[in-house]
Design a protein around this motif. Structure first.
Motif, mmCIF file in Angstrom:
data_model
loop_
_atom_site.group_PDB
_atom_site.id
_atom_site.type_symbol
_atom_site.label_atom_id
_atom_site.label_comp_id
_atom_site.label_asym_id
_atom_site.label_seq_id
_atom_site.Cartn_x
_atom_site.Cartn_y
_atom_site.Cartn_z
ATOM 1 N N LEU A 1 0.838 -1.190 0.000
ATOM 2 C CA LEU A 1 0.000 0.000 0.000
ATOM 3 C C LEU A 1 0.872 1.239 0.000
ATOM 4 O O LEU A 1 1.730 1.402 0.868
ATOM 5 N N GLY A 2 0.688 2.099 -1.003
ATOM 6 C CA GLY A 2 1.443 3.336 -1.087
ATOM 7 C C GLY A 2 0.578 4.532 -0.746
ATOM 8 O O GLY A 2 -0.626 4.428 -0.531
ATOM 9 N N ILE A 3 1.198 5.709 -0.699
ATOM 10 C CA ILE A 3 0.484 6.929 -0.399
ATOM 11 C C ILE A 3 0.647 7.888 -1.566
ATOM 12 O O ILE A 3 1.751 8.066 -2.082
ATOM 13 N N ALA A 4 -0.449 8.455 -2.030
ATOM 14 C CA ALA A 4 -0.426 9.352 -3.175
ATOM 15 C C ALA A 4 -0.608 10.789 -2.717
ATOM 16 O O ALA A 4 -1.012 11.062 -1.585
ATOM 17 N N ALA A 5 -0.297 11.701 -3.611
ATOM 18 C CA ALA A 5 -0.451 13.125 -3.336
ATOM 19 C C ALA A 5 -0.972 13.801 -4.584
ATOM 20 O O ALA A 5 -0.811 13.300 -5.702
ATOM 21 N N THR A 6 -1.607 14.955 -4.416
ATOM 22 C CA THR A 6 -2.184 15.658 -5.554
ATOM 23 C C THR A 6 -1.362 16.860 -6.001
ATOM 24 O O THR A 6 -1.725 17.535 -6.956
ATOM 25 N N TYR B 1 0.948 15.654 -12.175
ATOM 26 C CA TYR B 1 1.803 15.200 -11.071
ATOM 27 C C TYR B 1 1.166 14.013 -10.351
ATOM 28 O O TYR B 1 1.839 13.025 -10.033
ATOM 29 N N THR B 2 -0.145 14.088 -10.097
ATOM 30 C CA THR B 2 -0.845 13.001 -9.410
ATOM 31 C C THR B 2 -0.717 11.696 -10.182
ATOM 32 O O THR B 2 -0.414 10.640 -9.613
ATOM 33 N N THR C 1 -7.264 8.937 -11.242
ATOM 34 C CA THR C 1 -6.137 8.014 -11.299
ATOM 35 C C THR C 1 -6.585 6.604 -11.653
ATOM 36 O O THR C 1 -5.968 5.927 -12.477
ATOM 37 N N ALA C 2 -7.686 6.153 -11.058
ATOM 38 C CA ALA C 2 -8.148 4.788 -11.290
ATOM 39 C C ALA C 2 -8.511 4.537 -12.741
ATOM 40 O O ALA C 2 -8.328 3.431 -13.254
ATOM 41 N N VAL D 1 3.169 10.390 -19.040
ATOM 42 C CA VAL D 1 1.916 10.797 -18.413
ATOM 43 C C VAL D 1 0.815 10.689 -19.460
ATOM 44 O O VAL D 1 1.072 10.600 -20.662
ATOM 45 N N GLY D 2 -0.398 10.674 -18.995
ATOM 46 C CA GLY D 2 -1.550 10.697 -19.877
ATOM 47 C C GLY D 2 -2.257 12.031 -19.786
ATOM 48 O O GLY D 2 -2.413 12.592 -18.697
ATOM 49 N N HIS D 3 -2.664 12.568 -20.923
ATOM 50 C CA HIS D 3 -3.373 13.846 -20.966
ATOM 51 C C HIS D 3 -4.840 13.589 -21.282
ATOM 52 O O HIS D 3 -5.165 12.998 -22.319
ATOM 53 N N GLU D 4 -5.703 14.048 -20.425
ATOM 54 C CA GLU D 4 -7.133 13.820 -20.608
ATOM 55 C C GLU D 4 -7.711 14.795 -21.622
ATOM 56 O O GLU D 4 -7.449 16.000 -21.571
ATOM 57 N N VAL D 5 -8.496 14.263 -22.539
ATOM 58 C CA VAL D 5 -9.219 15.069 -23.520
ATOM 59 C C VAL D 5 -10.707 14.922 -23.213
ATOM 60 O O VAL D 5 -11.265 13.827 -23.305
ATOM 61 N N ASP D 6 -11.358 16.007 -22.841
ATOM 62 C CA ASP D 6 -12.760 15.951 -22.440
ATOM 63 C C ASP D 6 -13.692 15.785 -23.634
ATOM 64 O O ASP D 6 -14.738 15.138 -23.524
ATOM 65 N N VAL D 7 -13.335 16.379 -24.757
ATOM 66 C CA VAL D 7 -14.175 16.334 -25.956
ATOM 67 C C VAL D 7 -13.299 15.997 -27.152
ATOM 68 O O VAL D 7 -12.352 16.721 -27.458
ATOM 69 N N ALA D 8 -13.604 14.899 -27.828
ATOM 70 C CA ALA D 8 -12.906 14.505 -29.051
ATOM 71 C C ALA D 8 -13.940 14.323 -30.146
ATOM 72 O O ALA D 8 -14.769 13.409 -30.088
#
Length: 298
Positions: A8-13, A31-32, A65-66, A205-212
């Motif tokens: 079990l690890g600990i994450a930060a935002t 970063y998260t 993240t999930a 890293v992955g970049h989220e695209v809200d509208v494609a």
């Protein structure tokens, strides 16, 4: 062979510490995700997001993240089938039928990733259920006491904005782009509109695209008419446009879509700053979409 329990690890935002101020936003998505992926790459099983009076609500970070990692489990906030199975301590095949039944009932909605195959995510389709899960369930003991609603609501406003309004606004923007936006605004007639994650191999890293906005394929590759970022409660500026420009370059390098004429859309419920307006005025491929345009009042 002896079995081990989960690591079990600990994450930060954000990248701040007790002695160093953070360099970006309180919830720095890149970063998260980079920190969580480092846990995944080194064999950790799960990460926990801590919560304090001075930190952002961990639920959006957990859900974000999930939905973007393959193996790492996040305590609560799971949006992928594998993540949900891990949270329930079951195999993915064990929960396939219950999820299908829920889908048939219209409770969760499955969204395909526009940029990655076989990476669907799930979102709650019914707004009342979403409101209950995000706002009411965490403080049910408080709500059982008469007269506590006002105090609970005051403490839940930020969570309501990030967990309910934000995702709903993103879906409104996708529906608008598919069914209501003028073809000349998005660069053509959409065949489908989705969202997804674009991988950056250099930064890992992955970049989220809200509208494609994806057009009709006349050749070997379908045209990517437009990509957009949707922000319900943020005034958008030049940084959002530059982020979309970088994502467009990554998509072009991947070769999945024809990005020759891909437009950039900023969709905001709070408006835009002067630099964003100046950039849109100078470049016709940049479109700024406000609520008046979304709801046909412009």
């Amino acid at each position: 062979m002896t079995s081990r329990g989960p690591f079990l690890g600990i994450a930060a935002t954000d990248d701040g510490s007790g002695t160093t101020a953070r360099s970006g936003a309180a919830f720095d998505k890149e970063y998260t995700l980079r920190l969580a992926r480092a846990h995944e790459d080194h064999g950790w099983d799960r990460v926990l997001f801590a919560y304090g009076s001075g930190s952002p609500d961990p639920a959006p970070a957990a859900a974000y993240t999930a939905s973007r990692l393959e193996r790492l489990q996040v305590a609560d906030g799971n949006a992928t089938r594998g993540g949900m199975a891990g949270y329930l301590e079951r195999k993915a095949t064990d929960i396939a039928h219950p999820i299908n039944v829920l889908e048939d009932a219209g409770l969760p909605h499955r969204d395909a990733d526009a940029f990655r195959d076989n990476r669907p995510t799930y979102r709650i389709a019914e707004p009342l259920i979403g409101f209950y899960h995000a706002i009411m369930r965490p403080v049910w003991d408080q709500l059982e006491r008469p007269g506590s609603a006002a105090r609970v609501w005051e403490a839940s406003r930020r969570r309501f904005t990030s967990n309910v309004l934000g995702p709903h606004f993103e879906q409104v923007c996708r529906d608008w782009a598919l069914h209501h936006a003028a073809p000349e605004l998005v660069g053509g007639l959409p065949a489908r509109v989705g969202h997804g994650v674009v991988h950056d191999p250099k930064a890992r890293v992955g970049h989220e695209v809200d509208v494609a906005v994806i057009g009709i394929a006349d050749g070997s590759r379908p045209p990517l008419l437009a990509i957009g970022e949707a922000k319900w409660n943020d005034t958008m500026g030049i940084a959002h446009i530059e982020r979309l420009q970088h994502i467009r370059e990554l998509i072009a390098q991947a070769g999945r879509y024809d990005t020759t004429s891909t437009r950039l859309m900023c969709l905001s419920g709070a408006g835009f700053n002067d630099k964003a307006y100046a950039a849109a005025h100078a470049d016709p491929d940049i479109q700024l979409v406000d609520p008046e345009m979304l709801y046909g009042m412009a």
